[in-house]
Design a protein around this motif. Structure first.
Motif, PDB file in Angstrom:
ATOM      1  N   GLY A 252       0.821  -1.195   0.000  1.00  0.00           N
ATOM      2  CA  GLY A 252       0.000   0.000   0.000  1.00  0.00           C
ATOM      3  C   GLY A 252       0.859   1.251   0.000  1.00  0.00           C
ATOM      4  O   GLY A 252       2.082   1.195  -0.189  1.00  0.00           O
ATOM      5  N   ASP A 253       0.232   2.396   0.225  1.00  0.00           N
ATOM      6  CA  ASP A 253       0.965   3.664   0.156  1.00  0.00           C
ATOM      7  C   ASP A 253       0.918   4.463   1.457  1.00  0.00           C
ATOM      8  O   ASP A 253       1.290   5.630   1.478  1.00  0.00           O
ATOM      9  N   LYS A 254       0.485   3.853   2.539  1.00  0.00           N
ATOM     10  CA  LYS A 254       0.405   4.575   3.815  1.00  0.00           C
ATOM     11  C   LYS A 254       1.730   4.409   4.586  1.00  0.00           C
ATOM     12  O   LYS A 254       1.776   3.839   5.678  1.00  0.00           O
ATOM     13  N   TYR A 255       2.794   4.922   4.019  1.00  0.00           N
ATOM     14  CA  TYR A 255       4.127   4.701   4.576  1.00  0.00           C
ATOM     15  C   TYR A 255       4.340   5.308   5.965  1.00  0.00           C
ATOM     16  O   TYR A 255       4.979   4.680   6.811  1.00  0.00           O
ATOM     17  N   PRO A 256       3.841   6.510   6.254  1.00  0.00           N
ATOM     18  CA  PRO A 256       4.016   7.027   7.622  1.00  0.00           C
ATOM     19  C   PRO A 256       3.393   6.110   8.670  1.00  0.00           C
ATOM     20  O   PRO A 256       4.002   5.873   9.732  1.00  0.00           O
ATOM     21  N   ALA A 257       2.198   5.598   8.396  1.00  0.00           N
ATOM     22  CA  ALA A 257       1.547   4.696   9.347  1.00  0.00           C
ATOM     23  C   ALA A 257       2.308   3.382   9.462  1.00  0.00           C
ATOM     24  O   ALA A 257       2.419   2.803  10.549  1.00  0.00           O
ATOM     25  N   ILE A 258       2.863   2.899   8.348  1.00  0.00           N
ATOM     26  CA  ILE A 258       3.639   1.655   8.383  1.00  0.00           C
ATOM     27  C   ILE A 258       4.902   1.834   9.216  1.00  0.00           C
ATOM     28  O   ILE A 258       5.280   0.957  10.009  1.00  0.00           O
ATOM     29  N   LEU A 259       5.571   2.975   9.062  1.00  0.00           N
ATOM     30  CA  LEU A 259       6.770   3.240   9.856  1.00  0.00           C
ATOM     31  C   LEU A 259       6.429   3.329  11.345  1.00  0.00           C
ATOM     32  O   LEU A 259       7.183   2.836  12.189  1.00  0.00           O
ATOM     33  N   LEU A 260       5.291   3.944  11.658  1.00  0.00           N
ATOM     34  CA  LEU A 260       4.843   3.995  13.051  1.00  0.00           C
ATOM     35  C   LEU A 260       4.589   2.587  13.577  1.00  0.00           C
ATOM     36  O   LEU A 260       4.949   2.260  14.719  1.00  0.00           O
ATOM     37  N   LEU A 261       3.981   1.752  12.753  1.00  0.00           N
ATOM     38  CA  LEU A 261       3.725   0.368  13.145  1.00  0.00           C
ATOM     39  C   LEU A 261       5.020  -0.379  13.420  1.00  0.00           C
ATOM     40  O   LEU A 261       5.133  -1.105  14.413  1.00  0.00           O
ATOM     41  N   LEU A 262       6.017  -0.201  12.562  1.00  0.00           N
ATOM     42  CA  LEU A 262       7.304  -0.870  12.757  1.00  0.00           C
ATOM     43  C   LEU A 262       8.008  -0.355  14.018  1.00  0.00           C
ATOM     44  O   LEU A 262       8.662  -1.130  14.728  1.00  0.00           O
ATOM     45  N   ASP A 332      -2.481  -7.766  11.501  1.00  0.00           N
ATOM     46  CA  ASP A 332      -3.807  -7.202  11.253  1.00  0.00           C
ATOM     47  C   ASP A 332      -3.717  -5.713  10.944  1.00  0.00           C
ATOM     48  O   ASP A 332      -4.510  -5.186  10.157  1.00  0.00           O
ATOM     49  N   SER A 333      -2.746  -5.033  11.548  1.00  0.00           N
ATOM     50  CA  SER A 333      -2.552  -3.613  11.259  1.00  0.00           C
ATOM     51  C   SER A 333      -2.068  -3.411   9.827  1.00  0.00           C
ATOM     52  O   SER A 333      -2.517  -2.490   9.136  1.00  0.00           O
ATOM     53  N   PHE A 334      -1.151  -4.260   9.357  1.00  0.00           N
ATOM     54  CA  PHE A 334      -0.726  -4.204   7.959  1.00  0.00           C
ATOM     55  C   PHE A 334      -1.923  -4.433   7.036  1.00  0.00           C
ATOM     56  O   PHE A 334      -2.099  -3.724   6.030  1.00  0.00           O
ATOM     57  N   TYR A 335      -2.734  -5.423   7.385  1.00  0.00           N
ATOM     58  CA  TYR A 335      -3.912  -5.736   6.564  1.00  0.00           C
ATOM     59  C   TYR A 335      -4.880  -4.551   6.521  1.00  0.00           C
ATOM     60  O   TYR A 335      -5.399  -4.199   5.457  1.00  0.00           O
ATOM     61  N   ALA A 336      -5.101  -3.925   7.673  1.00  0.00           N
ATOM     62  CA  ALA A 336      -6.018  -2.791   7.735  1.00  0.00           C
ATOM     63  C   ALA A 336      -5.502  -1.614   6.907  1.00  0.00           C
ATOM     64  O   ALA A 336      -6.271  -0.953   6.193  1.00  0.00           O
ATOM     65  N   LEU A 337      -4.205  -1.350   6.985  1.00  0.00           N
ATOM     66  CA  LEU A 337      -3.623  -0.244   6.218  1.00  0.00           C
ATOM     67  C   LEU A 337      -3.681  -0.513   4.718  1.00  0.00           C
ATOM     68  O   LEU A 337      -3.867   0.409   3.917  1.00  0.00           O
ATOM     69  N   ASN A 338      -3.521  -1.773   4.337  1.00  0.00           N
ATOM     70  CA  ASN A 338      -3.448  -2.125   2.927  1.00  0.00           C
ATOM     71  C   ASN A 338      -4.816  -2.365   2.309  1.00  0.00           C
ATOM     72  O   ASN A 338      -4.928  -2.533   1.097  1.00  0.00           O
TER      73      ASN A 338
END
Length: 376
Positions: A252-262, A332-338
């Motif tokens: 997906g393209d929600k990179y700021p949220a993905i970085l926060l998740l990591l 599940d957070s990755f799935y929700a973002l994507n």
């Protein structure tokens, strides 16, 4: 003194080759093998396709069938197939349909997987039920508006296609790569265990020197956590970039949220390691590392690392496990973002992860600080 300790904690952690191998090299190697096995998984979901669904009519519901006709067809949202219950269940197990809608006085849905098609079916049924409830309330308060209410129930169906689904990758096979990143975050526990042992005089020579040093124990714990978090977060970003740019996985393209998740996932892994390392028993480093591996792998397996569908099966039987399993929360957070355009599900997962991290870290700090030694 704070930055002095931060610097040398950082340098010391960089020399810990075994934990770095498990948190960086192993996830990259595993993701490469999975990619070679599955191929280009993101090619299967580029185009939207109408969802095949079995229709089991218990009692005739003319209004619902009218709504169903308006959203059906190859260019519509659904491809409904009238079936008996036995045939529908068999077709669902064979994968010929993605769900079963039971038509009665109340509409209900049955699915056996968790994917974009099932999400569409669930959203369609939920919206119909909500609209039906609104209409019934209108009829109870003002029966004269029965015609208006009926038109409202059957109108506006084109919006069913515009569900809150993002343009990300919705292929179920991408769950394996979510689980690899979740496993890598939990593997930060190895660094957390090692650093915690080096804060205790009865478990390491470095712990002895630190215990007799004038530096406050809280400073030692905080600098150790921050330095390890910087390293672990960097490792997670490298693994994530490898999957995107080398393997071509679509997150997906929600990179700021993905970085926060990591970042939060890395913090949780470290906190879990510090908690395990601070336990008085067992005392051996090897045993504590074994506990860390066992816990991390068990959580990762339950989050679909080895077989797709385990997490979904748990969600339908014992959902509480998915709410307290950090690996499941991360995947599940990755799935929700994507998959979804809104952040409601992602935010819920983040709050639970932060709460678990805070509890583990607080308990670890408390146990480390209360240690007293008769002699050093």
């Amino acid at each position: 003194m704070f930055f002095h300790n931060l610097k040398y904690n950082f340098l010391y952690s960089l020399r810990a080759r075994v934990p770095l191998f498990w948190t960086l090299v192993f996830p990259i190697a595993l993701s490469t093998f999975m990619f070679m096995a599955f191929g280009k998984i993101n090619e299967t979901t580029e185009q939207f396709k109408a969802v095949p669904v079995g229709i089991v009519t218990v009692n005739d519901n003319a209004i619902f069938h009218q709504v169903l006709d308006e959203v059906s067809g190859e260019d519509g949202l659904l491809i409904p197939k009238e079936m008996t219950e036995d045939n529908a269940l068999e077709a669902l197990d064979d994968g010929d349909i993605d769900g079963i809608i039971y038509v009665d006085d109340k509409i209900s849905l049955s699915i056996n997987e968790n994917g974009i098609e099932q999400t569409i079916l669930s959203s369609f049924v939920d919206r119909y039920i909500q609209t039906q409830s609104t209409v019934m309330n209108i009829l109870e308060t003002d029966p004269a508006k029965i015609q208006t209410a009926a038109e409202k129930l059957t109108a506006g169906t084109p919006n069913y296609r515009e569900l809150t689904v993002s343009d990300g990758n919705t292929d179920n096979l991408v769950n394996y790569f979510y689980a690899i990143l979740a496993m890598s975050c939990l593997f930060a526990s190895f660094i957390g265990i090692s650093s915690t042992l080096n804060l205790q005089a009865n478990l390491s020579a470095l712990g002895v020197r630190r215990s007799v040093a004038p530096t406050h124990k809280s400073t030692l714990i905080l600098t150790s956590f921050i330095s390890n978090l910087v390293i672990q977060f960097t490792v997670e970003c490298l693994a994530f970039m490898y999957m995107i740019f080398i393997l071509g996985i679509n997150f997906g393209d929600k990179y700021p949220a993905i970085l926060l998740l990591l970042l939060i996932g890395s913090s949780l892994g470290l906190s879990m390691g510090m908690f395990i390392g601070s336990l008085s028993k067992p005392a051996g480093e090897g045993i504590k590392m074994g506990i860390g591996i066992s816990v991390s792998m068990t959580m990762s397996v339950l989050a679909d690392l080895c077989a797709n569908g385990i997490q979904n099966a748990i969600e339908h039987t014992i959902p509480l496990i998915n709410r307290i399993n950090p690996a499941a929360l991360i995947t599940d957070s990755f799935y929700a973002l994507n998959t979804f355009d809104n952040y409601e599900r992602f935010t819920r997962n983040m709050l639970i992860l932060v709460l678990i991290t805070a509890l583990l870290l607080t308990r670890a700090i408390f146990m480390i600080r209360r240690n007293r030694y008769a002699s050093i």
